[in-house]
Design a protein around this motif. Structure first.
Motif, mmCIF file in Angstrom:
data_model
loop_
_atom_site.group_PDB
_atom_site.id
_atom_site.type_symbol
_atom_site.label_atom_id
_atom_site.label_comp_id
_atom_site.label_asym_id
_atom_site.label_seq_id
_atom_site.Cartn_x
_atom_site.Cartn_y
_atom_site.Cartn_z
ATOM 1 N N ARG A 32 0.692 -1.163 -0.082
ATOM 2 C CA ARG A 32 -0.152 0.019 -0.012
ATOM 3 C C ARG A 32 0.840 1.164 -0.020
ATOM 4 N NH1 ARG A 32 -3.151 -2.772 3.912
ATOM 5 N NH2 ARG A 32 -2.173 -1.493 5.414
ATOM 6 N N GLN A 33 1.846 1.299 0.866
ATOM 7 C CA GLN A 33 2.850 2.439 0.883
ATOM 8 C C GLN A 33 3.549 2.564 -0.434
ATOM 9 O OE1 GLN A 33 3.905 4.841 3.094
ATOM 10 N NE2 GLN A 33 2.199 4.254 4.362
ATOM 11 N N SER A 34 3.949 1.677 -1.033
ATOM 12 C CA SER A 34 4.347 1.816 -2.439
ATOM 13 C C SER A 34 3.581 2.317 -3.506
ATOM 14 C CB SER A 34 4.917 0.248 -3.032
ATOM 15 O OG SER A 34 6.093 -0.012 -1.932
ATOM 16 N N GLU A 35 2.310 2.018 -3.561
ATOM 17 C CA GLU A 35 1.281 2.209 -4.402
ATOM 18 C C GLU A 35 0.992 3.901 -4.221
ATOM 19 O OE1 GLU A 35 -2.023 -0.241 -4.062
ATOM 20 O OE2 GLU A 35 -1.115 -1.860 -5.131
ATOM 21 N N ASP A 36 0.848 4.221 -2.944
ATOM 22 C CA ASP A 36 0.571 5.463 -2.265
ATOM 23 C C ASP A 36 1.744 6.525 -2.626
ATOM 24 O OD1 ASP A 36 -1.903 4.692 -1.675
ATOM 25 O OD2 ASP A 36 -1.587 4.616 0.349
ATOM 26 N N ASN A 37 2.967 5.956 -2.530
ATOM 27 C CA ASN A 37 4.072 7.137 -2.609
ATOM 28 C C ASN A 37 4.985 6.188 -3.523
ATOM 29 O OD1 ASN A 37 3.216 8.878 -0.274
ATOM 30 N ND2 ASN A 37 3.187 6.887 0.810
ATOM 31 N N PRO A 38 4.803 6.247 -4.889
ATOM 32 C CA PRO A 38 6.035 5.508 -5.808
ATOM 33 C C PRO A 38 7.464 6.106 -5.521
ATOM 34 C CG PRO A 38 3.853 6.262 -6.832
ATOM 35 C CD PRO A 38 3.945 6.940 -5.587
ATOM 36 N N ASP A 39 7.660 7.246 -4.872
ATOM 37 C CA ASP A 39 9.003 7.719 -4.780
ATOM 38 C C ASP A 39 9.694 7.165 -3.667
ATOM 39 O OD1 ASP A 39 8.416 9.150 -7.309
ATOM 40 O OD2 ASP A 39 7.912 11.046 -6.128
ATOM 41 N N LEU A 40 9.017 6.500 -2.672
ATOM 42 C CA LEU A 40 9.672 5.706 -1.544
ATOM 43 C C LEU A 40 10.655 4.578 -1.912
ATOM 44 C CD1 LEU A 40 6.887 5.844 1.178
ATOM 45 C CD2 LEU A 40 8.979 7.219 1.164
ATOM 46 N N SER A 41 11.568 4.448 -1.137
ATOM 47 C CA SER A 41 12.499 3.449 -1.475
ATOM 48 C C SER A 41 12.088 2.413 -0.311
ATOM 49 C CB SER A 41 14.030 4.042 -1.313
ATOM 50 O OG SER A 41 14.840 2.620 -1.499
ATOM 51 N N LEU A 42 11.218 1.490 -0.885
ATOM 52 C CA LEU A 42 11.018 0.328 -0.118
ATOM 53 C C LEU A 42 11.301 -0.860 -0.429
ATOM 54 C CD1 LEU A 42 7.271 1.490 0.862
ATOM 55 C CD2 LEU A 42 9.382 1.805 2.279
ATOM 56 N N GLY A 43 11.921 -2.025 0.142
ATOM 57 C CA GLY A 43 12.372 -3.033 -0.215
ATOM 58 C C GLY A 43 11.342 -4.111 0.082
ATOM 59 N N ASP A 44 11.278 -5.093 -0.363
ATOM 60 C CA ASP A 44 10.302 -6.229 -0.142
ATOM 61 C C ASP A 44 10.436 -6.839 1.639
ATOM 62 O OD1 ASP A 44 9.216 -6.261 -2.633
ATOM 63 O OD2 ASP A 44 10.492 -7.864 -3.203
ATOM 64 N N PRO A 45 9.413 -7.088 2.155
ATOM 65 C CA PRO A 45 9.783 -7.488 3.449
ATOM 66 C C PRO A 45 10.688 -8.685 3.597
ATOM 67 C CG PRO A 45 7.452 -7.058 3.191
ATOM 68 C CD PRO A 45 7.936 -7.020 1.866
ATOM 69 N N LEU A 46 11.376 -8.982 4.874
ATOM 70 C CA LEU A 46 12.399 -9.838 4.724
ATOM 71 C C LEU A 46 11.913 -10.790 5.802
ATOM 72 C CD1 LEU A 46 15.340 -10.430 3.658
ATOM 73 C CD2 LEU A 46 16.324 -9.267 5.493
ATOM 74 N N LEU A 47 12.123 -12.005 5.783
ATOM 75 C CA LEU A 47 11.780 -13.221 6.568
ATOM 76 C C LEU A 47 13.016 -13.948 6.887
ATOM 77 C CD1 LEU A 47 9.473 -15.035 8.081
ATOM 78 C CD2 LEU A 47 9.565 -16.356 6.063
ATOM 79 N N GLU A 48 13.414 -13.836 8.256
ATOM 80 C CA GLU A 48 14.547 -14.702 8.460
ATOM 81 C C GLU A 48 14.428 -15.494 9.819
ATOM 82 O OE1 GLU A 48 17.448 -14.572 7.450
ATOM 83 O OE2 GLU A 48 17.590 -12.829 6.103
ATOM 84 N N PHE A 49 15.401 -16.268 10.118
ATOM 85 C CA PHE A 49 15.451 -17.548 11.221
ATOM 86 C C PHE A 49 16.596 -17.448 11.798
ATOM 87 C CE2 PHE A 49 12.563 -18.648 7.718
ATOM 88 C CZ PHE A 49 11.412 -18.807 8.295
ATOM 89 N N PRO A 50 16.746 -17.829 13.053
ATOM 90 C CA PRO A 50 18.084 -17.769 13.718
ATOM 91 C C PRO A 50 19.262 -18.886 13.068
ATOM 92 C CG PRO A 50 16.341 -18.103 15.233
ATOM 93 C CD PRO A 50 15.805 -18.439 14.066
ATOM 94 N N THR A 51 18.911 -19.879 12.413
ATOM 95 C CA THR A 51 19.613 -20.773 11.768
ATOM 96 C C THR A 51 19.509 -20.671 10.397
ATOM 97 O OG1 THR A 51 18.148 -22.611 12.101
ATOM 98 C CG2 THR A 51 19.908 -22.176 13.578
ATOM 99 N N GLU A 52 20.762 -21.242 9.611
ATOM 100 C CA GLU A 52 20.470 -21.277 7.982
ATOM 101 C C GLU A 52 19.601 -22.435 7.626
ATOM 102 O OE1 GLU A 52 21.922 -19.473 5.979
ATOM 103 O OE2 GLU A 52 22.908 -18.026 7.195
ATOM 104 N N ILE A 53 19.461 -23.405 8.172
ATOM 105 C CA ILE A 53 18.594 -24.483 8.006
ATOM 106 C C ILE A 53 17.481 -24.823 9.217
ATOM 107 C CG2 ILE A 53 20.289 -25.515 6.219
ATOM 108 C CD1 ILE A 53 20.693 -27.801 8.002
ATOM 109 N N ASP A 54 16.463 -25.470 8.787
ATOM 110 C CA ASP A 54 15.540 -25.993 9.688
ATOM 111 C C ASP A 54 16.370 -26.892 10.830
ATOM 112 O OD1 ASP A 54 13.549 -26.834 11.258
ATOM 113 O OD2 ASP A 54 12.313 -27.498 9.540
ATOM 114 N N PRO A 55 16.356 -26.482 12.204
ATOM 115 C CA PRO A 55 16.983 -27.272 13.123
ATOM 116 C C PRO A 55 16.053 -28.446 13.365
ATOM 117 C CG PRO A 55 15.758 -25.215 14.208
ATOM 118 C CD PRO A 55 15.705 -25.063 12.562
ATOM 119 N N LEU A 56 14.996 -28.510 12.943
ATOM 120 C CA LEU A 56 14.069 -29.504 13.565
ATOM 121 C C LEU A 56 13.831 -30.733 12.253
ATOM 122 C CD1 LEU A 56 11.252 -28.113 15.601
ATOM 123 C CD2 LEU A 56 13.219 -28.955 16.348
#
Length: 576
Positions: A163-187
């Motif tokens: 929504r922010q990107s559509e309302d304010n095209p001049d804003l520099s907004l990256g895609d949301p980032l999803l992260e975890f504590p480890t590189e692979i699934d610990p389970l």
């Protein structure tokens, strides 16, 4: 004594609340720890309900299952569920358990959702945008970290950024980032082996753990500590919303992942202020990380707050004593509690931090025209004059006709039987400057002859009225009388909080609208498990109606009324 007297005031009138709002909003970097309360606010389900759902195939009788769960702690019961799944499904048990959790998380529909996840995502974006504007895109920013499995927060981040990107095209907004504590699934089975001393892993911590500038202000980062169960079960690329991580469910799962969770939290807490929302301060990695970073946080002037709802029905003396004990315990971890009166005030608190952060001078929030109390008073002053007291319109009649018409539409949307009777009530937060009460303003059953004689009720957690329960919960609530309870004509209730957003921003809750049915239990179309889609449509319709009814804009009102009344009297107009 001063603090104890302070907590006797309404939550947003307290000086300690206002100071917390300002201090959090002025943080350069903020870590928001979003606990299980965020999932509860969106799905209506707590951890006990999830564990019960996991055990449903093994203890089919619901009452018996509840009795068993009452005698065991949730985590112990979860271990039982995990063991039963392993016995029945072998090495694929984690996948099957995850599939069941996905159904529990998302199959109930979203009609009971509150605003907490949305508000957290919005606050994160606002904090990071302000940081980027002040110091550049490459600087360190704020993030959300959560032990929850669901994708509610991440999906809200995706939507808010879109929504922010559509309302304010001049804003520099990256895609949301999803992260975890480890590189692979610990389970995953490939990463877990059982040795003589129990489970051990040979896993690398995620690269971001050693990055001093992570998270960056240009990103909207959400870190999941205990797994990730998105709506889609298809695996996707790293950092995507479809990425899959097995959820931490059992006691053994917690042993396996505790060190990784602590490592992630310790890194985050050592570089930013902290806000804890929807968490009970019992998770060992959370407490360990808070304790490990407490001295540094004090030395560096980093603020650490936890929002603590006190909706427990305690008397004033007992509540004051409990709050004192909580303060002492939280101080042990370098955290300052902020005591809210109701669970629903958590989402409003986040809203206020966002409003404050957007001010050119956040330190002036307490005197700003946009502070909570001023916005609420402005709404009442406008609505009561423009709508409720407009002498040119018989609003009592019009309110009744709109609600009566809505009952007809509701029955059609639900495809309810002719025997099921409904009523709809509109409750309004009246004179908020002077009272903490709500008033029955209109009903589909008929007009109220004298406004002064209308039913009123205190805003209280022990209220018998569904509208007030929805108001303080900040999300839709349901209430059903037992099928053998013949004490009342109206047997099934659904209450929806009603909000208003002023043009300058800052949504507030100003009322509630409640649907009641004379049918009980599964006999009501409001409760039928086979009626979920129709119920969601009906709830959305009633919510839209209620939002219009509490709007102080006469223009919006007349436009809506013309549309509804045109439909109502279409046949009469054609005859004329």
């Amino acid at each position: 004594m001063a603090v104890e007297l302070e907590t006797a005031r309404p939550f947003f009138s307290r000086q300690v609340t206002k100071e917390a709002i300002v201090e959090i909003a002025m943080s350069e970097r903020l870590v928001i720890f979003a606990g299980a309360g965020v999932t509860l606010d969106r799905s209506g389900l707590g951890w006990s309900e999830f564990v019960s759902g996991l055990l449903e195939d093994y203890i089919e009788n619901g009452e018996q299952r509840s009795r068993v769960l009452e005698r065991m702690r949730d985590l112990q019961s979860a271990s039982v569920a995990a063991q039963l799944y392993q016995k029945n499904h072998g090495e694929s048990f984690r996948d099957r358990l995850t599939d069941r959790l996905r159904v529990l998380l998302y199959n109930g529909g979203q009609w009971q959702k509150g605003r907490l996840a949305t508000n957290l995502a919005t606050l994160l974006l606002v904090m990071n945008q302000k940081r980027s504007q002040d110091d550049g895109d490459g600087v360190g920013g704020s993030c959300i970290v959560t032990p929850n499995y669901d994708d509610y927060i991440f999906q809200e981040l995706v939507e808010v950024v879109r929504r922010q990107s559509e309302d304010n095209p001049d804003l520099s907004l990256g895609d949301p980032l999803l992260e975890f504590p480890t590189e692979i699934d610990p389970l995953s089975f490939s990463s877990v082996r059982k040795g003589e001393l129990g489970y051990s892993q040979e896993l690398a911590m995620a690269a971001w753990i050693s990055d001093d500038d992570f998270p960056r202000a240009v990103d909207s980062t959400c870190i999941h500590l205990h797994g990730f169960v998105p709506r889609s079960h298809q695996p996707g690329p790293k950092g995507s919303v479809s990425e899959y991580r097995h959820p931490v469910v059992s006691e053994q799962d917690y042993f396996i992942t505790a060190e990784y969770s602590f490592g992630a939290l310790n890194k985050l807490f050592s570089q930013a202020s902290v806000l804890i929302v929807g968490a009970s301060m019992t998770d060992p990695p959370l407490l360990r990380a808070l304790a490990a970073t407490a001295e540094e946080a004090t030395r560096e002037g980093r603020r650490r707050y936890a929002l603590v709802p006190m909706q427990d029905g305690l008397g004033a003396a007992d509540k004051a004593s409990l709050q004192k004990m909580i303060r002492e315990r939280y101080q042990h971890f370098g955290v300052k509690p902020v005591f809210a009166d109701y669970y629903g005030q958590a989402q409003q608190f986040i809203e206020e931090v966002t409003v404050c952060a957007q001010l050119s001078k956040p330190s002036e929030y307490q005197r700003s025209e946009l502070r909570y109390g001023k916005r609420l008073s402005d709404w009442w002053n406008s609505w009561s004059v423009e709508i409720a007291q407009d002498e040119e319109t018989d609003w009592q009649w019009l309110f009744h006709e709109l609600l009566n018409t809505a009952v007809v539409a509701l029955s059609a949307l639900l495809e309810s039987s002719a025997d099921e009777k409904f009523k709809i009530e509109l409750w309004i937060r009246t004179s908020p400057q002077h009272t903490r009460e709500m008033k029955l303003w209109a009903t589909s059953l008929g007009t109220l002859a004298d406004e002064e004689l209308s039913r009123t009720a205190q805003i209280s957690s022990d209220s018998e009225y569904t509208s007030i329960q929805a108001f303080i919960a900040g999300r839709p609530v349901t209430r059903s009388l037992g099928e053998n309870d013949k004490s009342q004509r109206w047997r099934t209730y659904v209450g929806l909080p009603l909000t208003w957003k002023p043009p300058e921003g800052g949504t507030i809750t100003v009322g509630a609208i409640t649907i009641a049915s004379m049918s009980a239990g599964s006999d009501s179309s409001l409760n039928s498990s086979a009626n979920k889609h129709k119920r969601a449509q009906a709830i959305e319709f009633i919510d839209d109606l209620g939002s219009t009814l509490v709007s102080p804009s006469a223009e919006d009102w007349h436009s809506y009324c013309d549309e509804i009344m045109g439909t109502l009297f279409e046949e009469e107009f054609e005859d004329d």
